[in-house]
Scaffold this motif. Sequence first.
Motif, PDB file in Angstrom:
ATOM      1  N   GLU A 197       0.835  -1.200   0.000  1.00  5.99           N
ATOM      2  CA  GLU A 197       0.000   0.000   0.000  1.00  5.99           C
ATOM      3  C   GLU A 197       0.872   1.254   0.000  1.00  5.99           C
ATOM      4  OE1 GLU A 197      -3.831   1.783   2.403  1.00  5.99           O
ATOM      5  OE2 GLU A 197      -3.364  -0.340   2.577  1.00  5.99           O
ATOM      6  N   ARG A 198       1.979   1.219   0.760  1.00  7.59           N
ATOM      7  CA  ARG A 198       2.894   2.367   0.781  1.00  7.59           C
ATOM      8  C   ARG A 198       3.444   2.626  -0.623  1.00  7.59           C
ATOM      9  NH1 ARG A 198       8.247   2.268   4.429  1.00  7.59           N
ATOM     10  NH2 ARG A 198       8.875   0.803   2.810  1.00  7.59           N
ATOM     11  N   GLY A 199       3.828   1.578  -1.334  1.00  5.58           N
ATOM     12  CA  GLY A 199       4.348   1.736  -2.691  1.00  5.58           C
ATOM     13  C   GLY A 199       3.330   2.344  -3.631  1.00  5.58           C
ATOM     14  N   ILE A 200       2.098   1.904  -3.527  1.00  2.00           N
ATOM     15  CA  ILE A 200       1.024   2.437  -4.373  1.00  2.00           C
ATOM     16  C   ILE A 200       0.812   3.922  -4.089  1.00  2.00           C
ATOM     17  CG2 ILE A 200      -1.475   2.361  -4.769  1.00  2.00           C
ATOM     18  CD1 ILE A 200      -1.213  -0.740  -4.295  1.00  2.00           C
ATOM     19  N   ILE A 201       0.780   4.275  -2.823  1.00  2.00           N
ATOM     20  CA  ILE A 201       0.534   5.674  -2.447  1.00  2.00           C
ATOM     21  C   ILE A 201       1.707   6.557  -2.853  1.00  2.00           C
ATOM     22  CG2 ILE A 201       0.274   7.232  -0.465  1.00  2.00           C
ATOM     23  CD1 ILE A 201      -1.427   4.953   0.778  1.00  2.00           C
ATOM     24  N   GLU A 202       2.923   6.068  -2.662  1.00  2.00           N
ATOM     25  CA  GLU A 202       4.088   6.855  -3.083  1.00  2.00           C
ATOM     26  C   GLU A 202       4.054   7.105  -4.586  1.00  2.00           C
ATOM     27  OE1 GLU A 202       7.197   4.432  -1.417  1.00  2.00           O
ATOM     28  OE2 GLU A 202       7.314   5.662   0.395  1.00  2.00           O
ATOM     29  N   ALA A 203       3.652   6.110  -5.363  1.00  2.00           N
ATOM     30  CA  ALA A 203       3.547   6.286  -6.817  1.00  2.00           C
ATOM     31  C   ALA A 203       2.472   7.317  -7.159  1.00  2.00           C
ATOM     32  CB  ALA A 203       3.240   4.949  -7.487  1.00  2.00           C
ATOM     33  N   ARG A 204       1.323   7.263  -6.463  1.00  4.55           N
ATOM     34  CA  ARG A 204       0.259   8.245  -6.728  1.00  4.55           C
ATOM     35  C   ARG A 204       0.710   9.650  -6.347  1.00  4.55           C
ATOM     36  NH1 ARG A 204      -4.468   4.486  -4.833  1.00  4.55           N
ATOM     37  NH2 ARG A 204      -4.043   5.437  -2.818  1.00  4.55           N
ATOM     38  N   ARG A 234       2.587  15.135  -7.924  1.00  2.00           N
ATOM     39  CA  ARG A 234       3.673  16.123  -7.986  1.00  2.00           C
ATOM     40  C   ARG A 234       4.022  16.466  -9.433  1.00  2.00           C
ATOM     41  NH1 ARG A 234       6.237  12.477  -4.382  1.00  2.00           N
ATOM     42  NH2 ARG A 234       5.742  13.035  -2.246  1.00  2.00           N
ATOM     43  N   GLU A 235       4.142  15.431 -10.255  1.00  2.00           N
ATOM     44  CA  GLU A 235       4.480  15.662 -11.658  1.00  2.00           C
ATOM     45  C   GLU A 235       3.372  16.417 -12.374  1.00  2.00           C
ATOM     46  OE1 GLU A 235       5.413  11.801 -13.225  1.00  2.00           O
ATOM     47  OE2 GLU A 235       7.263  11.660 -12.043  1.00  2.00           O
ATOM     48  N   SER A 236       2.139  16.084 -12.059  1.00  3.76           N
ATOM     49  CA  SER A 236       1.003  16.762 -12.671  1.00  3.76           C
ATOM     50  C   SER A 236       1.002  18.245 -12.327  1.00  3.76           C
ATOM     51  CB  SER A 236      -0.297  16.111 -12.200  1.00  3.76           C
ATOM     52  OG  SER A 236      -1.407  16.878 -12.583  1.00  3.76           O
ATOM     53  N   LEU A 242      -7.780  20.390  -6.352  1.00  2.00           N
ATOM     54  CA  LEU A 242      -8.228  19.017  -6.104  1.00  2.00           C
ATOM     55  C   LEU A 242      -7.039  18.066  -5.980  1.00  2.00           C
ATOM     56  CD1 LEU A 242     -11.310  18.821  -8.480  1.00  2.00           C
ATOM     57  CD2 LEU A 242     -11.327  18.935  -5.975  1.00  2.00           C
ATOM     58  N   SER A 243      -6.016  18.276  -6.793  1.00  2.00           N
ATOM     59  CA  SER A 243      -4.813  17.443  -6.710  1.00  2.00           C
ATOM     60  C   SER A 243      -4.123  17.620  -5.357  1.00  2.00           C
ATOM     61  CB  SER A 243      -3.842  17.789  -7.838  1.00  2.00           C
ATOM     62  OG  SER A 243      -4.371  17.418  -9.082  1.00  2.00           O
ATOM     63  N   LEU A 244      -4.077  18.850  -4.886  1.00  2.00           N
ATOM     64  CA  LEU A 244      -3.453  19.109  -3.587  1.00  2.00           C
ATOM     65  C   LEU A 244      -4.245  18.470  -2.451  1.00  2.00           C
ATOM     66  CD1 LEU A 244      -2.313  22.809  -4.060  1.00  2.00           C
ATOM     67  CD2 LEU A 244      -0.852  20.771  -3.892  1.00  2.00           C
ATOM     68  N   ARG A 245      -5.562  18.495  -2.534  1.00  2.00           N
ATOM     69  CA  ARG A 245      -6.386  17.831  -1.514  1.00  2.00           C
ATOM     70  C   ARG A 245      -6.140  16.331  -1.522  1.00  2.00           C
ATOM     71  NH1 ARG A 245     -12.443  19.319  -1.977  1.00  2.00           N
ATOM     72  NH2 ARG A 245     -12.529  17.792  -0.318  1.00  2.00           N
ATOM     73  N   GLN A 246      -6.051  15.744  -2.730  1.00  2.00           N
ATOM     74  CA  GLN A 246      -5.771  14.317  -2.832  1.00  2.00           C
ATOM     75  C   GLN A 246      -4.391  14.015  -2.249  1.00  2.00           C
ATOM     76  OE1 GLN A 246      -5.566  12.774  -6.817  1.00  2.00           O
ATOM     77  NE2 GLN A 246      -4.871  10.771  -6.133  1.00  2.00           N
ATOM     78  N   ALA A 247      -3.409  14.836  -2.568  1.00  2.00           N
ATOM     79  CA  ALA A 247      -2.056  14.639  -2.053  1.00  2.00           C
ATOM     80  C   ALA A 247      -2.036  14.739  -0.535  1.00  2.00           C
ATOM     81  CB  ALA A 247      -1.100  15.654  -2.673  1.00  2.00           C
ATOM     82  N   ASP A 248      -2.821  15.640   0.029  1.00  2.73           N
ATOM     83  CA  ASP A 248      -2.901  15.775   1.487  1.00  2.73           C
ATOM     84  C   ASP A 248      -3.468  14.504   2.113  1.00  2.73           C
ATOM     85  OD1 ASP A 248      -2.734  17.318   3.963  1.00  2.73           O
ATOM     86  OD2 ASP A 248      -4.943  17.319   3.879  1.00  2.73           O
ATOM     87  N   ARG A 249      -4.541  13.968   1.541  1.00  2.00           N
ATOM     88  CA  ARG A 249      -5.124  12.713   2.056  1.00  2.00           C
ATOM     89  C   ARG A 249      -4.128  11.574   1.939  1.00  2.00           C
ATOM     90  NH1 ARG A 249      -9.669  14.609  -0.676  1.00  2.00           N
ATOM     91  NH2 ARG A 249      -9.207  13.290  -2.448  1.00  2.00           N
ATOM     92  N   LEU A 265      -0.097   7.861   4.220  1.00  2.00           N
ATOM     93  CA  LEU A 265       1.289   7.405   4.229  1.00  2.00           C
ATOM     94  C   LEU A 265       1.865   7.471   5.646  1.00  2.00           C
ATOM     95  CD1 LEU A 265       3.383   6.360   2.231  1.00  2.00           C
ATOM     96  CD2 LEU A 265       4.106   8.714   1.862  1.00  2.00           C
ATOM     97  N   ARG A 266       1.571   8.541   6.375  1.00  2.00           N
ATOM     98  CA  ARG A 266       2.028   8.649   7.781  1.00  2.00           C
ATOM     99  C   ARG A 266       1.415   7.542   8.628  1.00  2.00           C
ATOM    100  NH1 ARG A 266       1.697  14.489   7.027  1.00  2.00           N
ATOM    101  NH2 ARG A 266      -0.403  14.430   7.849  1.00  2.00           N
ATOM    102  N   ASN A 267       0.144   7.221   8.391  1.00  2.00           N
ATOM    103  CA  ASN A 267      -0.505   6.140   9.140  1.00  2.00           C
ATOM    104  C   ASN A 267       0.128   4.787   8.826  1.00  2.00           C
ATOM    105  OD1 ASN A 267      -2.294   7.837  10.455  1.00  2.00           O
ATOM    106  ND2 ASN A 267      -3.913   7.563   8.951  1.00  2.00           N
ATOM    107  N   ILE A 268       0.503   4.590   7.578  1.00  2.00           N
ATOM    108  CA  ILE A 268       1.166   3.339   7.194  1.00  2.00           C
ATOM    109  C   ILE A 268       2.523   3.249   7.890  1.00  2.00           C
ATOM    110  CG2 ILE A 268       2.275   2.129   5.265  1.00  2.00           C
ATOM    111  CD1 ILE A 268      -0.108   3.129   3.526  1.00  2.00           C
TER     112      ILE A 268
END
Length: 143
Positions: free
Chosen positions: A34-41, A46-48, A70-77, A82-85
């Motif tokens: 899950e950490r790998g998936i979130i880091e990729a997202r 960031r690239e977007s 909206l991208s920043l809100r998604q990144a915040d979530r 990621l911190r919880n993981i």
Amino acid sequence: MAYSAEERRLLAMPDEAYMDDEQRAFFRCRLLDERGIIEARLQEVRESIAHHERGGDELDQAASEEEIRLSLRQADRETRLLRNIEASLRRLDEGEYGFCEETGLPIGLARLMFRPTARLCVEAKARQEQREHHYHKARGDTR
């Protein structure tokens, strides 16, 4: 929820096996995946944002700014998750993973399979949500 064969096998284990080496290894893999998936997202977000083009008329700019917001809100979530993981992985290392932070009782495999970052058992989580609801109601929040 449909469980995989491995999840069904773990759920069928006796209570005495709770958070044994096999179960801890299963959740470590799940959390690392899950950490790998979130880091990729997060990298995609960031690239977007970095490659976001400015220009166009006011309507285009407004739409662009909304997309960034909206991208920043998604990144915040995603960052909070990621911190919880990371906290869950630390609890795994410390031998505390799978046990309620409030009561010390087992959280339960089914709950952890649904939410691998869970820190509270169902009863403690319900009490927490009830306190939060009461707090917001007392403050007049309309949540």
